[in-house]
Design a protein around this motif. Structure first.
Motif, PDB file in Angstrom:
ATOM      1  N   PRO A 187      -8.857   4.787  -0.282  1.00 56.62           N
ATOM      2  CA  PRO A 187      -8.070   3.648   0.205  1.00 56.62           C
ATOM      3  C   PRO A 187      -7.198   3.070  -0.903  1.00 56.62           C
ATOM      4  CG  PRO A 187     -10.377   3.039  -0.080  1.00 56.62           C
ATOM      5  CD  PRO A 187     -10.304   4.520  -0.272  1.00 56.62           C
ATOM      6  N   ALA A 188      -6.097   2.462  -0.515  1.00 56.25           N
ATOM      7  CA  ALA A 188      -5.154   1.913  -1.489  1.00 56.25           C
ATOM      8  C   ALA A 188      -5.766   0.725  -2.215  1.00 56.25           C
ATOM      9  CB  ALA A 188      -3.862   1.505  -0.794  1.00 56.25           C
ATOM     10  N   VAL A 189      -5.767   0.791  -3.538  1.00 54.25           N
ATOM     11  CA  VAL A 189      -6.353  -0.252  -4.385  1.00 54.25           C
ATOM     12  C   VAL A 189      -5.380  -0.557  -5.514  1.00 54.25           C
ATOM     13  CG1 VAL A 189      -8.254  -0.815  -5.957  1.00 54.25           C
ATOM     14  CG2 VAL A 189      -8.723   0.417  -3.837  1.00 54.25           C
ATOM     15  N   GLN A 190      -5.306  -1.837  -5.885  1.00 56.38           N
ATOM     16  CA  GLN A 190      -4.412  -2.250  -6.968  1.00 56.38           C
ATOM     17  C   GLN A 190      -5.202  -2.515  -8.242  1.00 56.38           C
ATOM     18  OE1 GLN A 190      -2.077  -5.720  -6.094  1.00 56.38           O
ATOM     19  NE2 GLN A 190      -1.276  -5.875  -8.170  1.00 56.38           N
ATOM     20  N   LYS A 191      -5.640  -1.439  -8.878  1.00 61.88           N
ATOM     21  CA  LYS A 191      -6.334  -1.515 -10.164  1.00 61.88           C
ATOM     22  C   LYS A 191      -5.865  -0.346 -11.011  1.00 61.88           C
ATOM     23  CE  LYS A 191     -10.685  -3.719  -8.732  1.00 61.88           C
ATOM     24  NZ  LYS A 191     -12.159  -3.524  -8.637  1.00 61.88           N
ATOM     25  N   ILE A 192      -5.450  -0.621 -12.239  1.00 60.76           N
ATOM     26  CA  ILE A 192      -4.979   0.450 -13.101  1.00 60.76           C
ATOM     27  C   ILE A 192      -6.108   1.421 -13.428  1.00 60.76           C
ATOM     28  CG2 ILE A 192      -5.398  -0.742 -15.275  1.00 60.76           C
ATOM     29  CD1 ILE A 192      -2.337   1.443 -14.353  1.00 60.76           C
ATOM     30  N   THR A 193      -7.360   0.922 -13.433  1.00 59.83           N
ATOM     31  CA  THR A 193      -8.505   1.807 -13.694  1.00 59.83           C
ATOM     32  C   THR A 193      -8.763   2.757 -12.521  1.00 59.83           C
ATOM     33  OG1 THR A 193      -9.986   0.075 -12.865  1.00 59.83           O
ATOM     34  CG2 THR A 193      -9.638   0.169 -15.239  1.00 59.83           C
ATOM     35  N   TYR A 194      -8.169   2.447 -11.369  1.00 62.53           N
ATOM     36  CA  TYR A 194      -8.327   3.300 -10.185  1.00 62.53           C
ATOM     37  C   TYR A 194      -7.692   4.670 -10.401  1.00 62.53           C
ATOM     38  CZ  TYR A 194      -8.914   3.985  -5.113  1.00 62.53           C
ATOM     39  OH  TYR A 194      -9.319   4.417  -3.873  1.00 62.53           O
ATOM     40  N   PRO A 248       0.822  -1.228   0.000  1.00 57.49           N
ATOM     41  CA  PRO A 248       0.000   0.000   0.000  1.00 57.49           C
ATOM     42  C   PRO A 248       0.850   1.270   0.000  1.00 57.49           C
ATOM     43  CG  PRO A 248      -0.043  -1.056   2.155  1.00 57.49           C
ATOM     44  CD  PRO A 248       0.745  -1.965   1.266  1.00 57.49           C
ATOM     45  N   ILE A 249       0.542   2.164  -0.916  1.00 55.21           N
ATOM     46  CA  ILE A 249       1.248   3.442  -1.054  1.00 55.21           C
ATOM     47  C   ILE A 249       0.204   4.552  -1.001  1.00 55.21           C
ATOM     48  CG2 ILE A 249       2.940   4.724  -2.392  1.00 55.21           C
ATOM     49  CD1 ILE A 249       3.930   1.927  -1.900  1.00 55.21           C
ATOM     50  N   TYR A 250       0.440   5.564  -0.170  1.00 54.33           N
ATOM     51  CA  TYR A 250      -0.496   6.686  -0.060  1.00 54.33           C
ATOM     52  C   TYR A 250       0.241   8.004  -0.366  1.00 54.33           C
ATOM     53  CZ  TYR A 250      -4.172   3.888   2.134  1.00 54.33           C
ATOM     54  OH  TYR A 250      -5.157   2.964   2.389  1.00 54.33           O
ATOM     55  N   SER A 251      -0.379   8.809  -1.202  1.00 60.53           N
ATOM     56  CA  SER A 251       0.066  10.192  -1.410  1.00 60.53           C
ATOM     57  C   SER A 251      -0.799  11.093  -0.533  1.00 60.53           C
ATOM     58  CB  SER A 251      -0.071  10.601  -2.880  1.00 60.53           C
ATOM     59  OG  SER A 251       0.738   9.792  -3.699  1.00 60.53           O
ATOM     60  N   ILE A 252      -0.161  11.877   0.338  1.00 59.57           N
ATOM     61  CA  ILE A 252      -0.887  12.741   1.272  1.00 59.57           C
ATOM     62  C   ILE A 252      -0.562  14.192   0.919  1.00 59.57           C
ATOM     63  CG2 ILE A 252      -1.292  13.295   3.694  1.00 59.57           C
ATOM     64  CD1 ILE A 252      -0.164  10.523   4.394  1.00 59.57           C
ATOM     65  N   ILE A 253      -1.579  14.958   0.569  1.00 61.65           N
ATOM     66  CA  ILE A 253      -1.377  16.336   0.114  1.00 61.65           C
ATOM     67  C   ILE A 253      -1.900  17.307   1.161  1.00 61.65           C
ATOM     68  CG2 ILE A 253      -1.876  18.013  -1.694  1.00 61.65           C
ATOM     69  CD1 ILE A 253      -2.306  15.695  -3.612  1.00 61.65           C
ATOM     70  N   ASP A 254      -1.013  18.145   1.660  1.00 57.49           N
ATOM     71  CA  ASP A 254      -1.398  19.232   2.562  1.00 57.49           C
ATOM     72  C   ASP A 254      -2.005  20.349   1.712  1.00 57.49           C
ATOM     73  OD1 ASP A 254      -1.579  21.315   4.333  1.00 57.49           O
ATOM     74  OD2 ASP A 254       0.516  21.282   4.972  1.00 57.49           O
ATOM     75  N   THR A 255      -3.261  20.704   1.975  1.00 57.47           N
ATOM     76  CA  THR A 255      -3.926  21.753   1.194  1.00 57.47           C
ATOM     77  C   THR A 255      -4.073  23.049   1.998  1.00 57.47           C
ATOM     78  OG1 THR A 255      -6.126  20.976   1.854  1.00 57.47           O
ATOM     79  CG2 THR A 255      -5.189  20.041  -0.159  1.00 57.47           C
ATOM     80  N   GLY A 256      -3.269  23.212   3.031  1.00 61.32           N
ATOM     81  CA  GLY A 256      -3.314  24.424   3.844  1.00 61.32           C
ATOM     82  C   GLY A 256      -2.636  25.604   3.170  1.00 61.32           C
ATOM     83  N   LYS A 258       3.722  -0.773 -11.241  1.00 56.87           N
ATOM     84  CA  LYS A 258       4.612  -1.644 -10.478  1.00 56.87           C
ATOM     85  C   LYS A 258       3.829  -2.640  -9.622  1.00 56.87           C
ATOM     86  CE  LYS A 258       8.825   0.124 -11.282  1.00 56.87           C
ATOM     87  NZ  LYS A 258      10.001  -0.652 -11.723  1.00 56.87           N
ATOM     88  N   ASN A 259       2.513  -2.682  -9.816  1.00 50.76           N
ATOM     89  CA  ASN A 259       1.625  -3.629  -9.128  1.00 50.76           C
ATOM     90  C   ASN A 259       1.499  -3.374  -7.632  1.00 50.76           C
ATOM     91  OD1 ASN A 259       0.995  -5.281 -11.495  1.00 50.76           O
ATOM     92  ND2 ASN A 259       3.132  -5.950 -11.368  1.00 50.76           N
ATOM     93  N   ASP A 260       1.640  -2.138  -7.226  1.00 54.51           N
ATOM     94  CA  ASP A 260       1.400  -1.762  -5.839  1.00 54.51           C
ATOM     95  C   ASP A 260      -0.007  -1.177  -5.702  1.00 54.51           C
ATOM     96  OD1 ASP A 260       3.683  -2.534  -4.416  1.00 54.51           O
ATOM     97  OD2 ASP A 260       4.810  -0.811  -5.162  1.00 54.51           O
ATOM     98  N   LYS A 261      -0.492  -1.164  -4.464  1.00 60.13           N
ATOM     99  CA  LYS A 261      -1.780  -0.545  -4.168  1.00 60.13           C
ATOM    100  C   LYS A 261      -1.559   0.950  -3.942  1.00 60.13           C
ATOM    101  CE  LYS A 261      -3.549  -4.686  -1.834  1.00 60.13           C
ATOM    102  NZ  LYS A 261      -4.051  -5.213  -0.536  1.00 60.13           N
ATOM    103  N   THR A 262      -2.402   1.751  -4.537  1.00 60.12           N
ATOM    104  CA  THR A 262      -2.224   3.201  -4.458  1.00 60.12           C
ATOM    105  C   THR A 262      -3.478   3.869  -3.914  1.00 60.12           C
ATOM    106  OG1 THR A 262      -0.748   3.130  -6.380  1.00 60.12           O
ATOM    107  CG2 THR A 262      -1.605   5.262  -5.754  1.00 60.12           C
TER     108      THR A 262
END
Length: 443
Positions: free
Chosen positions: A295-302, A239-247, A277-281
């Motif tokens: 939530p992290a999902v492993q689908k290219i359509t995601y 699982p890989i998460y991108s977290i964006i601070d919008t402050g 790379k077949n990781d969950k994003t």
């Protein structure tokens, strides 16, 4: 009524009138010029009527169209194509004025050219949006005149065409290719050396210089009478998460683009690479509240879902609540994950206020804090100081620059991975850091 809306006087006609007026004035002293002036007047009026007849005898003398992408790519140069064709039986002079969206604040678009009968032409130009949202192109105006240059006829095509501006799709495609082909070194980055390996065995291959000698397969070596090594592949479905601070700290602009848009473009490009790379994003955006959670999902359509969420992200003028972020991650992200946190700290005191929450997150997850160099400060530091005020400004700039590096070192002391980057290098540095973490098996 349509005739009046499309009817314009050519600039050259006013020059003809000026010459004719001068002829009448001179005829006051030179009497024999007076009848010539009247003959010229009738001749000019005849040409004027003839020009109107030539331009309006055909109902559809010109055909034109604007071809724009379905989605414009933010911060990139997007190509707009204009196609036009003449049905007049004679050579015409045309001027194209495309009404660009108000966001560009450009009111001097003009492209002149000539067309013969049945002639088709194409004109390409580029636009570079720096804000996401809806961009409305106005009229595509074609002003046509004959070689007499007395009258212009206006044609209007494709009124009010809306094109949305999405996060940088062009950048995503570019880095997708480079990451998959391991060509990120083209951007001057050091090639990642795999100092370890993960537990997923892939194959046995011949030893080449640079391979880790600890992976030598001695049984295969004895059987083949040459050095053979085990090759391992990166673990998948992590699982890989991108977290964006919008402050408010992310509203700072660099090269006309806000920091939050750099982060959004990077998130899109990185998410595409991670999915390939077949990781969950997954993705999180927050300020005073959690605005987006995928939530992290492993689908290219995601990737389409991520793209739509990134398109709708906005920044606020408030300070972000890192305590709320920690609580949300603790409650919703149950598995050990790679967290890429896009934020910015201009002062070391601001970083230390959030340090307890960052260290708490890093205890369970691999946390990478990504913040930005102030490139304008670097230019100020490199400028020669010639007076006391310049020395003062340069000293303060060096202090802020030093604080950035101290913040990076202090975060690393607490086991937090960091990226201190120029805004324009954010995407490639983020992808490179991800590949490095995967190669070292830190996750």
């Amino acid at each position: 009524m349509n005739f009046l809306k499309s009817f314009y006087i050519h600039n050259s006609f006013f020059r003809y009138i000026a010459i004719l007026s001068a002829l009448f004035i001179v005829s006051y002293w030179v009497k024999w010029l007076y009848p010539i002036a009247w003959i010229t007047t009738f001749f000019l009026m005849s040409l004027f009527v003839l020009d109107i007849f030539l331009l309006y005898r055909s109902k559809n003398g010109i055909d034109a169209s604007r071809i724009a992408p379905q989605k414009l790519s933010n911060s990139d140069h997007n190509t707009i194509t204009l196609n036009f064709r003449s049905f007049y039986p004679f050579k015409v002079l045309i001027t194209i004025i495309d009404e660009l969206p108000v966001q560009f604040q450009k009111r001097d678009f003009e492209y002149p050219t000539t067309l013969t009968k049945g002639d088709k032409k194409q004109f390409d130009y580029t636009v570079r949006p720096v804000d996401r949202g809806e961009y409305v192109f106005g009229n595509l105006n074609i002003f046509v005149s004959s070689t007499l240059k007395m009258v212009k006829r206006r044609y209007i095509f494709q009124k009010d065409e809306m094109v949305p501006v999405y996060p940088s799709i062009i950048q995503m495609q570019q880095y997708d290719f480079l990451a998959m082909s391991n060509n990120l070194t083209e951007f001057g980055l050091k090639k990642i050396r795999r100092i370890g390996h993960t537990q997923e065995f892939e194959q046995i291959k011949e030893y080449i210089a640079g391979d880790d000698f600890r992976t030598i397969n001695w049984k295969a070596t004895a059987k083949r009478s040459q050095l053979m090594v085990n090759q391992y592949q990166d673990e998948k479905s992590q699982p890989i998460y991108s977290i964006i601070d919008t402050g408010r700290v992310m509203k700072m602009p660099f090269n006309e683009l806000k920091l939050v848009d750099y982060a959004i473009n990077s998130t899109l490009a990185f998410s595409n690479v991670a999915l390939k790379k077949n990781d969950k994003t997954g993705m999180i955006s927050f300020s005073k509240k959690i605005e987006t959670f995928l939530p992290a999902v492993q689908k290219i359509t995601y990737l389409n879902t991520i793209l739509e969420k990134l398109y709708n992200i906005t920044t606020a003028f408030t300070d972000s609540d890192f305590g709320l972020l920690y609580a949300h991650i603790k409650r919703k992200v149950n598995h050990r994950s790679l967290l890429l946190l896009y934020t910015n700290f201009e002062h070391i005191s601001a970083m230390r206020r959030q340090l307890p929450f960052l260290t708490a997150i890093a205890k369970k997850h691999v946390l990478v804090v990504i913040f930005f160099e102030n490139t304008e400060l670097k230019e100020l530091i490199e400028t020669n100081a010639e007076d006391i005020q310049s020395i003062y400004h340069k000293t303060i700039a060096e202090k802020f620059s030093l604080e950035k590096r101290l913040m990076q070192k202090e975060l690393q002391q607490y086991g937090i991975q960091t990226i201190l980057t120029k805004p324009e290098h954010l995407t490639v540095n983020t992808i490179n850091k991800y590949l490095e973490i995967k190669a070292r098996g830190l996750l």
